[in-house]
Design a protein around this motif. Structure first.
Motif, PDB file in Angstrom:
ATOM      1  N   ALA A 167       0.813  -1.223   0.000  1.00  0.00           N
ATOM      2  CA  ALA A 167       0.000   0.000   0.000  1.00  0.00           C
ATOM      3  C   ALA A 167       0.840   1.264   0.000  1.00  0.00           C
ATOM      4  N   GLU A 168       1.889   1.322   0.828  1.00  0.00           N
ATOM      5  CA  GLU A 168       2.706   2.529   0.911  1.00  0.00           C
ATOM      6  C   GLU A 168       3.409   2.815  -0.415  1.00  0.00           C
ATOM      7  N   LYS A 169       3.953   1.769  -1.023  1.00  0.00           N
ATOM      8  CA  LYS A 169       4.640   1.952  -2.298  1.00  0.00           C
ATOM      9  C   LYS A 169       3.648   2.315  -3.403  1.00  0.00           C
ATOM     10  N   LYS A 170       2.492   1.702  -3.384  1.00  0.00           N
ATOM     11  CA  LYS A 170       1.472   2.006  -4.384  1.00  0.00           C
ATOM     12  C   LYS A 170       1.032   3.458  -4.291  1.00  0.00           C
ATOM     13  N   THR A 171       0.857   3.960  -3.067  1.00  0.00           N
ATOM     14  CA  THR A 171       0.433   5.349  -2.875  1.00  0.00           C
ATOM     15  C   THR A 171       1.473   6.324  -3.416  1.00  0.00           C
ATOM     16  N   LEU A 172       2.754   6.073  -3.127  1.00  0.00           N
ATOM     17  CA  LEU A 172       3.808   6.950  -3.616  1.00  0.00           C
ATOM     18  C   LEU A 172       3.927   6.870  -5.138  1.00  0.00           C
ATOM     19  N   TRP A 173       3.787   5.653  -5.671  1.00  0.00           N
ATOM     20  CA  TRP A 173       3.869   5.497  -7.125  1.00  0.00           C
ATOM     21  C   TRP A 173       2.730   6.248  -7.817  1.00  0.00           C
ATOM     22  N   GLU A 174       1.528   6.142  -7.282  1.00  0.00           N
ATOM     23  CA  GLU A 174       0.385   6.842  -7.876  1.00  0.00           C
ATOM     24  C   GLU A 174       0.579   8.356  -7.833  1.00  0.00           C
ATOM     25  N   LYS A 175       1.169   8.839  -6.755  1.00  0.00           N
ATOM     26  CA  LYS A 175       1.375  10.280  -6.585  1.00  0.00           C
ATOM     27  C   LYS A 175       2.504  10.801  -7.468  1.00  0.00           C
ATOM     28  N   ARG A 176       3.607  10.067  -7.519  1.00  0.00           N
ATOM     29  CA  ARG A 176       4.814  10.592  -8.162  1.00  0.00           C
ATOM     30  C   ARG A 176       4.994  10.136  -9.606  1.00  0.00           C
ATOM     31  N   PHE A 177       4.350   9.062 -10.006  1.00  0.00           N
ATOM     32  CA  PHE A 177       4.514   8.549 -11.367  1.00  0.00           C
ATOM     33  C   PHE A 177       3.212   8.534 -12.152  1.00  0.00           C
ATOM     34  N   LEU A 178       2.186   7.892 -11.593  1.00  0.00           N
ATOM     35  CA  LEU A 178       0.932   7.773 -12.324  1.00  0.00           C
ATOM     36  C   LEU A 178       0.299   9.141 -12.562  1.00  0.00           C
ATOM     37  N   ALA A 179       0.251   9.993 -11.553  1.00  0.00           N
ATOM     38  CA  ALA A 179      -0.403  11.298 -11.676  1.00  0.00           C
ATOM     39  C   ALA A 179       0.212  12.159 -12.777  1.00  0.00           C
ATOM     40  N   PRO A 180       1.540  12.320 -12.835  1.00  0.00           N
ATOM     41  CA  PRO A 180       2.093  13.139 -13.920  1.00  0.00           C
ATOM     42  C   PRO A 180       1.891  12.525 -15.302  1.00  0.00           C
ATOM     43  N   PHE A 181       1.894  11.192 -15.402  1.00  0.00           N
ATOM     44  CA  PHE A 181       1.652  10.566 -16.697  1.00  0.00           C
ATOM     45  C   PHE A 181       0.204  10.774 -17.139  1.00  0.00           C
ATOM     46  N   GLN A 182      -0.726  10.667 -16.207  1.00  0.00           N
ATOM     47  CA  GLN A 182      -2.124  10.895 -16.554  1.00  0.00           C
ATOM     48  C   GLN A 182      -2.361  12.355 -16.944  1.00  0.00           C
ATOM     49  N   HIS A 183      -1.691  13.262 -16.265  1.00  0.00           N
ATOM     50  CA  HIS A 183      -1.805  14.678 -16.613  1.00  0.00           C
ATOM     51  C   HIS A 183      -1.264  14.932 -18.017  1.00  0.00           C
ATOM     52  N   TYR A 184      -0.154  14.297 -18.336  1.00  0.00           N
ATOM     53  CA  TYR A 184       0.445  14.427 -19.672  1.00  0.00           C
ATOM     54  C   TYR A 184      -0.508  13.867 -20.731  1.00  0.00           C
ATOM     55  N   LEU A 185      -1.153  12.728 -20.411  1.00  0.00           N
ATOM     56  CA  LEU A 185      -2.110  12.136 -21.337  1.00  0.00           C
ATOM     57  C   LEU A 185      -3.292  13.074 -21.563  1.00  0.00           C
ATOM     58  N   GLU A 186      -3.812  13.680 -20.497  1.00  0.00           N
ATOM     59  CA  GLU A 186      -4.935  14.613 -20.625  1.00  0.00           C
ATOM     60  C   GLU A 186      -4.585  15.789 -21.545  1.00  0.00           C
ATOM     61  N   LYS A 187      -3.376  16.306 -21.416  1.00  0.00           N
ATOM     62  CA  LYS A 187      -2.928  17.408 -22.266  1.00  0.00           C
ATOM     63  C   LYS A 187      -2.892  16.974 -23.726  1.00  0.00           C
ATOM     64  N   LYS A 188      -2.415  15.766 -23.979  1.00  0.00           N
ATOM     65  CA  LYS A 188      -2.357  15.262 -25.351  1.00  0.00           C
ATOM     66  C   LYS A 188      -3.752  15.052 -25.920  1.00  0.00           C
ATOM     67  N   ARG A 189      -4.659  14.524 -25.102  1.00  0.00           N
ATOM     68  CA  ARG A 189      -6.025  14.290 -25.560  1.00  0.00           C
ATOM     69  C   ARG A 189      -6.722  15.612 -25.895  1.00  0.00           C
ATOM     70  N   LYS A 190      -6.496  16.644 -25.106  1.00  0.00           N
ATOM     71  CA  LYS A 190      -7.094  17.963 -25.367  1.00  0.00           C
ATOM     72  C   LYS A 190      -6.606  18.505 -26.710  1.00  0.00           C
ATOM     73  N   LYS A 191      -5.338  18.281 -27.018  1.00  0.00           N
ATOM     74  CA  LYS A 191      -4.799  18.763 -28.289  1.00  0.00           C
ATOM     75  C   LYS A 191      -5.448  18.053 -29.463  1.00  0.00           C
ATOM     76  N   THR A 192      -5.736  16.764 -29.297  1.00  0.00           N
ATOM     77  CA  THR A 192      -6.340  16.005 -30.411  1.00  0.00           C
ATOM     78  C   THR A 192      -7.797  16.415 -30.635  1.00  0.00           C
ATOM     79  N   ASN A 193      -8.408  17.034 -29.641  1.00  0.00           N
ATOM     80  CA  ASN A 193      -9.825  17.421 -29.749  1.00  0.00           C
ATOM     81  C   ASN A 193     -10.011  18.865 -30.187  1.00  0.00           C
ATOM     82  N   ILE A 194      -8.892  19.601 -30.324  1.00  0.00           N
ATOM     83  CA  ILE A 194      -8.994  21.005 -30.761  1.00  0.00           C
ATOM     84  C   ILE A 194      -9.401  21.071 -32.229  1.00  0.00           C
TER      85      ILE A 194
END
Length: 302
Positions: free
Chosen positions: A275-302
């Protein structure tokens, strides 16, 4: 091909280091990468070059180096992608530790020496370093201005400082400017080329075939298996901005689709993580990757 041998019941590596190099359509840069191995101050290494069906002269260049130096091993195969090329090479690796080198990049002459000495001194499963930010940035600018590449300079390192940890999650992040980790010692980003690994660990973690951004799920998996890590805050890797690379040449929609597949694969790895490692991974790795994906998806919808 040299094989591992036995002393007093323990397996001894035939080489200190195995360097894995997947090769495809990089004839302009390949000799520079291989020359950076020949220039290493630590010489007990092997290089496994996988010609992944390259349509240019890469295969011939690799064969030429192998014919002159037995430390180079060449594997020719039909094009299967970078993940399969690395996996094939890892199966053949006989070094105690493994490094990855992309064929359009190159090493500082002391990279192997410093990493090997640090791992042996600290008993580390992994040694991390950084890339030369100025070299990459100045060449991106020079490319934009249609100027020739900047020539690298190599500082000689002595009395190197390091940090060793038995909990890599205290230092690892995908953020370039982490707020909860000392930036000087942060282990940034998921590119496999910025670390040296104990071979016995990474041989059990193949890259997922059939996806791009394969680094993200692979690195996420590696994090769960590293018991001790030594951090060198040194720019030992020269990361070249190749305009034909996947990241720089793909359109936004293609990047987004591949990134989404990578995120799905990484999430599966962490379904049953502590659980502790999963929480840190979600915060430090998954979150920035998902944010990057959202930015890319917004560009494809312009």
């Amino acid at each position: 091909k040299t094989t591992n041998f036995w002393i007093d019941g323990a397996t001894m590596a035939a080489y200190d280091i195995s360097v894995i190099i997947p090769i495809y359509n990089v004839e302009k840069y390949l000799a520079r990468a291989l020359d950076s191995l020949l220039a290493q101050t630590h010489t007990n290494w092997e290089a496994i070059l996988v010609d992944d069906g390259s349509p240019d002269a890469c295969g011939a260049i690799a064969d030429e180096y192998a014919s002159c130096d037995s430390r180079f091993m060449v594997i020719h195969q039909t094009n299967k992608g970078v993940s399969e090329a690395r996996n094939v090479a890892m199966e053949q690796a006989e070094g105690k530790y493994t490094l990855f080198l992309d064929p359009d990049d190159f090493f500082h002459p002391q990279l192997i020496e410093l990493c090997f000495n640090a791992a042996e001194k600290e008993g580390a499963d992994m040694v991390t370093f950084t890339y030369h930010h100025y070299y990459r940035t100045i060449n991106k600018i020079r490319h934009f201005l249609h100027l020739p590449d900047s020539k690298p300079s190599f500082k000689k390192y002595v009395d190197v400082k390091s940090v060793t940890t038995d909990n890599i999650f205290d230092y690892a992040t995908e953020y370039s400017h982490p707020k909860d980790i000392d930036p000087k010692w942060a282990i940034k980003h998921c590119q496999p080329c910025f670390r040296m690994y104990r071979t016995s660990i990474v041989q059990e973690i193949p890259f997922i075939v059939g996806i791009r951004f394969e680094d993200f799920p692979w690195w996420s998996d590696v994090l769960l298996h590293i018991r001790r890590c030594t951090i060198l805050n040194l720019p030992l890797y020269y990361y070249y901005p190749n305009p034909k690379s996947f990241l720089l040449s793909s359109d936004t929609a293609n990047l987004a689709d591949n990134l989404e597949k990578s995120i799905v694969a990484a999430k599966k790895i962490y379904e049953n993580a502590p659980a502790e490692k999963k929480t840190l991974w979600e915060k430090r790795f998954l979150a920035p990757f998902q944010h990057y994906l959202e930015k890319k998806r917004k560009k494809t919808n312009i």
